[in-house]
Motif scaffolding. Structure first.
Motif, PDB file in Angstrom:
ATOM      1  N   ARG A 100     -56.344 -20.789  56.328  1.00 53.97           N
ATOM      2  CA  ARG A 100     -57.389 -19.963  56.937  1.00 53.97           C
ATOM      3  C   ARG A 100     -58.142 -20.826  57.939  1.00 53.97           C
ATOM      4  NH1 ARG A 100     -62.499 -19.803  52.901  1.00 53.97           N
ATOM      5  NH2 ARG A 100     -63.230 -18.565  54.619  1.00 53.97           N
ATOM      6  N   ARG A 101     -59.073 -20.180  58.627  1.00 56.74           N
ATOM      7  CA  ARG A 101     -59.880 -20.932  59.600  1.00 56.74           C
ATOM      8  C   ARG A 101     -61.315 -21.053  59.112  1.00 56.74           C
ATOM      9  NH1 ARG A 101     -57.847 -19.811  65.723  1.00 56.74           N
ATOM     10  NH2 ARG A 101     -56.033 -21.158  65.492  1.00 56.74           N
ATOM     11  N   PHE A 102     -61.903 -22.189  59.411  1.00 56.83           N
ATOM     12  CA  PHE A 102     -63.260 -22.496  58.953  1.00 56.83           C
ATOM     13  C   PHE A 102     -64.246 -22.480  60.120  1.00 56.83           C
ATOM     14  CE2 PHE A 102     -60.306 -24.305  55.930  1.00 56.83           C
ATOM     15  CZ  PHE A 102     -60.851 -23.913  54.723  1.00 56.83           C
ATOM     16  N   ASP A 103     -65.531 -22.251  59.754  1.00 56.44           N
ATOM     17  CA  ASP A 103     -66.607 -22.365  60.753  1.00 56.44           C
ATOM     18  C   ASP A 103     -67.008 -23.819  60.934  1.00 56.44           C
ATOM     19  OD1 ASP A 103     -67.252 -19.485  61.225  1.00 56.44           O
ATOM     20  OD2 ASP A 103     -67.600 -19.545  59.053  1.00 56.44           O
ATOM     21  N   LEU A 139     -59.805 -24.681  62.430  1.00 52.21           N
ATOM     22  CA  LEU A 139     -61.187 -24.484  62.876  1.00 52.21           C
ATOM     23  C   LEU A 139     -61.236 -23.290  63.828  1.00 52.21           C
ATOM     24  CD1 LEU A 139     -64.080 -25.735  62.748  1.00 52.21           C
ATOM     25  CD2 LEU A 139     -63.480 -27.029  64.806  1.00 52.21           C
ATOM     26  N   LYS A 140     -62.190 -22.393  63.582  1.00 52.06           N
ATOM     27  CA  LYS A 140     -62.309 -21.209  64.446  1.00 52.06           C
ATOM     28  C   LYS A 140     -62.750 -21.621  65.852  1.00 52.06           C
ATOM     29  CE  LYS A 140     -64.005 -18.236  60.710  1.00 52.06           C
ATOM     30  NZ  LYS A 140     -65.189 -17.563  60.143  1.00 52.06           N
ATOM     31  N   PRO A 141     -62.357 -20.897  66.881  1.00 53.04           N
ATOM     32  CA  PRO A 141     -62.958 -21.130  68.192  1.00 53.04           C
ATOM     33  C   PRO A 141     -64.470 -20.967  68.065  1.00 53.04           C
ATOM     34  CG  PRO A 141     -61.038 -19.717  68.393  1.00 53.04           C
ATOM     35  CD  PRO A 141     -61.296 -19.870  66.912  1.00 53.04           C
ATOM     36  N   GLY A 142     -65.216 -21.875  68.624  1.00 45.17           N
ATOM     37  CA  GLY A 142     -66.678 -21.860  68.459  1.00 45.17           C
ATOM     38  C   GLY A 142     -67.127 -22.624  67.218  1.00 45.17           C
ATOM     39  N   ARG A 177     -65.730 -26.518  69.016  1.00 42.54           N
ATOM     40  CA  ARG A 177     -64.450 -26.103  69.592  1.00 42.54           C
ATOM     41  C   ARG A 177     -64.732 -25.009  70.618  1.00 42.54           C
ATOM     42  NH1 ARG A 177     -58.949 -23.599  66.862  1.00 42.54           N
ATOM     43  NH2 ARG A 177     -57.876 -23.620  68.864  1.00 42.54           N
ATOM     44  N   SER A 178     -64.356 -25.268  71.834  1.00 43.60           N
ATOM     45  CA  SER A 178     -64.728 -24.315  72.881  1.00 43.60           C
ATOM     46  C   SER A 178     -63.703 -23.215  73.070  1.00 43.60           C
ATOM     47  CB  SER A 178     -64.988 -25.048  74.194  1.00 43.60           C
ATOM     48  OG  SER A 178     -63.950 -25.953  74.466  1.00 43.60           O
TER      49      SER A 178
END
Ligand SMILES: C[S@@+](CC[C@H](N)C(=O)[O-])C[C@H]1O[C@@H](n2cnc3c(N)ncnc32)[C@H](O)[C@@H]1O
Length: 207
Positions: free
Chosen positions: A107-110, A138-141, A205-206
């Motif tokens: 999954r992706r994390f904040d 890691l989520k974008p942003g 992360r941009s």
């Protein structure tokens, strides 16, 4: 070091001495706690502690009401220490026993936090693999918080060679797509009374 001996090294490191005596022990996990709390947009933020071991960061985040916590570590023995300490509260945390370089995040994390694990990656290829997995996890942003020995920090940690970093060398590994938002130095006092210079970098992360 082979995969098996690396795992053995860390399981031995966590079981041959009390977890409060290991050189990286922190009763109060700072500046990690302040940074995670500051950059998490709310208490439901998905947070992973890479190489978290038996760190008390997870306890402190639970105390603050964070509800989506994952701790990943190669050494099952370290996770066992943390789970036993937390008792029933451990059931609300996701525990992953794995080499960070071997598992594709599911999954992706904040927030992706790593204190004193990335610095063991002394091969460029391993650093690039970490970067690839970070992109997957890691989520974008999302926010990366990385704490490593600073350029004037120790050359070894737990008897293993490390690659010392500052935000410039980490930026170099991360390349495009990660924007540096904050960097700070930190002096860690080991249980044996030695001071270790750490460097913490926060990236967003941009894309
Ligand atoms: C120096 S300790 C730091 C523990 C914790 N982050 C803290 O600040 O207290 C390094 C941790 O990284 C784990 N580790 C080392 N290499 C790893 C790898 N390739 N994948 C996952 N965990 C690893 C070790 O088992 C150990 O728990």
């Amino acid at each position: 070091m082979s995969d098996t001996s690396l795992k053995e090294h860390w399981n031995r490191a966590w079981t041959t001495q009390d977890d409060t005596k290991v050189s990286w022990f922190q009763e109060k996990p700072e500046p990690s706690l302040s940074l995670v709390s500051r950059y998490a947009t709310d208490r439901t933020a998905a947070i992973v502690d890479i190489g978290g071991g038996a760190s008390r960061l997870v306890d402190a985040l639970l105390d603050l009401g964070f509800s989506d916590l994952t701790v990943l570590d190669l050494a099952g023995s370290s996770l066992k220490i943390a789970r036993q300490r937390l008792g029933e509260r451990a059931d609300t945390v996701t525990w992953i026993e794995s080499d960070v370089l071997k598992s594709e995040p599911e999954r992706r994390f904040d927030i992706w936090h790593d204190r004193a694990t990335f610095h063991f990656l002394t091969d460029l290829a391993d650093q690039q693999r970490y970067r690839y997995l970070l992109d997957r996890g890691l989520k974008p942003g999302g926010i990366l918080i990385l704490g490593t020995f600073a350029p004037d920090g120790p050359e070894k940690c737990s008897g293993l060679p490390v690659c010392r970093h500052d935000s410039a060398t980490i930026s170099h590994v991360l390349g495009d797509g990660y924007e540096l938002v904050e960097t700070l130095g930190n002096d860690h006092l080991t249980p044996a009374g030695r001071t270790q210079h750490f460097s913490y970098s926060v990236f967003r992360r941009s894309r």
